[in-house]
Design a protein around this motif. Structure first.
Motif, mmCIF file in Angstrom:
data_model
loop_
_atom_site.group_PDB
_atom_site.id
_atom_site.type_symbol
_atom_site.label_atom_id
_atom_site.label_comp_id
_atom_site.label_asym_id
_atom_site.label_seq_id
_atom_site.Cartn_x
_atom_site.Cartn_y
_atom_site.Cartn_z
ATOM 1 N N LYS A 161 2.623 4.305 -1.298
ATOM 2 C CA LYS A 161 2.434 5.043 -2.549
ATOM 3 C C LYS A 161 3.763 5.125 -3.324
ATOM 4 O O LYS A 161 4.826 5.173 -2.730
ATOM 5 C CB LYS A 161 1.922 6.444 -2.250
ATOM 6 N N GLY A 176 0.790 -1.221 0.000
ATOM 7 C CA GLY A 176 0.000 0.000 0.000
ATOM 8 C C GLY A 176 0.823 1.272 0.000
ATOM 9 O O GLY A 176 0.262 2.369 -0.074
ATOM 10 N N GLY A 180 9.939 4.635 0.774
ATOM 11 C CA GLY A 180 8.915 5.518 0.229
ATOM 12 C C GLY A 180 9.253 6.992 0.307
ATOM 13 O O GLY A 180 8.589 7.810 -0.309
ATOM 14 N N LEU A 223 5.024 7.584 -4.807
ATOM 15 C CA LEU A 223 5.596 8.933 -4.797
ATOM 16 C C LEU A 223 6.719 9.035 -3.772
ATOM 17 O O LEU A 223 6.735 8.313 -2.772
ATOM 18 C CB LEU A 223 4.512 9.955 -4.453
#
Length: 176
Positions: free
Chosen positions: A34, A32, A62, A36
Motif C-alpha cells: 500500500k 501490492g 512501506g 501509505l
C-alpha cells in the motif's frame, strides 16, 4: 549548457543500474504494498549515500515516507510533500535527521558553495538556494519550527529532530 549540445548519454552509461534492476525485478516482492506509511513516519534526511534510512531505523519498505535532499533541510518543497504525506499518505509523525560530516553543514554560506562550483566547474549557480548552514543544530531547530508552525499541517503533529553519526551508525535524538 547550450541548447544545441547533445545530452544523450553514451551507450552503456547506465548499464550497471539497469542490469541490477533486472536482477531485482526477478525477485521483486513488494507488489501490492500500500502507498501509505504503515508506521506513520515521515523522515526528512540527507541525500548522502552513507545513509541507509530503512536499516538504520529498523524500518521495512512501506513503513515510512522518506524525503531526501542536500543537508536534510526543510525547504518549501519538503513542506509541500509533508502536507501531502500527512493528509493523503498516512503520516502522523515527522523525524528530521541530518548527519555528521555533512558537506552542507561544513561551509560558511551558500556564497561559498556558489564560488566553489564556479571556480571548479565554471557554472554560475547563484539562481539556486542551497540552504547551507554551518550551525547544524541551529538549522535543525529552524527546520523543526518550520514544520511545527506550518499553517497547513495539523497542530500537535509530533515532530522530532535527531543527528545520525556516519561513523558509528548511531542516531542521537536532539532535544530542541
Amino acid at each position: 549548457m547550450s541548447e544545441d549540445q547533445d545530452t544523450t548519454p553514451a551507450p552503456g552509461t547506465f548499464d550497471d543500474v539497469f542490469g541490477a534492476n533486472a536482477a531485482y525485478a526477478e525477485e521483486f516482492s513488494l507488489a501490492g504494498l500500500k502507498p501509505l506509511a504503515a508506521r506513520g513516519l515521515a523522515l526528512v534526511t540527507c541525500m548522502d549515500s552513507r545513509i541507509e534510512p530503512l536499516d538504520m531505523l529498523g524500518l521495512e519498505p512501506g513503513d515510512a515516507k522518506i524525503l531526501r535532499n542536500a543537508g536534510a533541510r526543510v525547504t518549501d518543497d519538503t513542506l509541500r510533500t509533508l502536507v501531502l504525506a500527512v493528509y493523503l499518505l498516512g503520516v502522523d509523525r515527522v523525524l528530521v535527521l541530518p548527519h555528521t560530516r555533512c558537506k552542507m553543514a561544513s561551509v560558511a554560506s551558500d556564497d561559498a558553495v556558489h564560488d566553489l562550483i564556479l571556480e571548479e566547474h565554471g557554472v554560475d549557480t547563484r539562481s539556486l538556494e542551497f540552504h547551507t548552514d554551518n550551525d547544524q543544530l541551529g538549522a535543525l531547530r529552524h527546520d523543526l519550527e518550520r514544520i511545527r508552525h506550518h499553517p497547513l499541517l495539523p497542530q500537535g503533529l509530533p515532530v522530532a529532530g535527531a543527528l545520525y553519526d556516519v561513523d558509528s551508525g548511531r542516531v542521537d535524538p536532539v532535544d530542541l
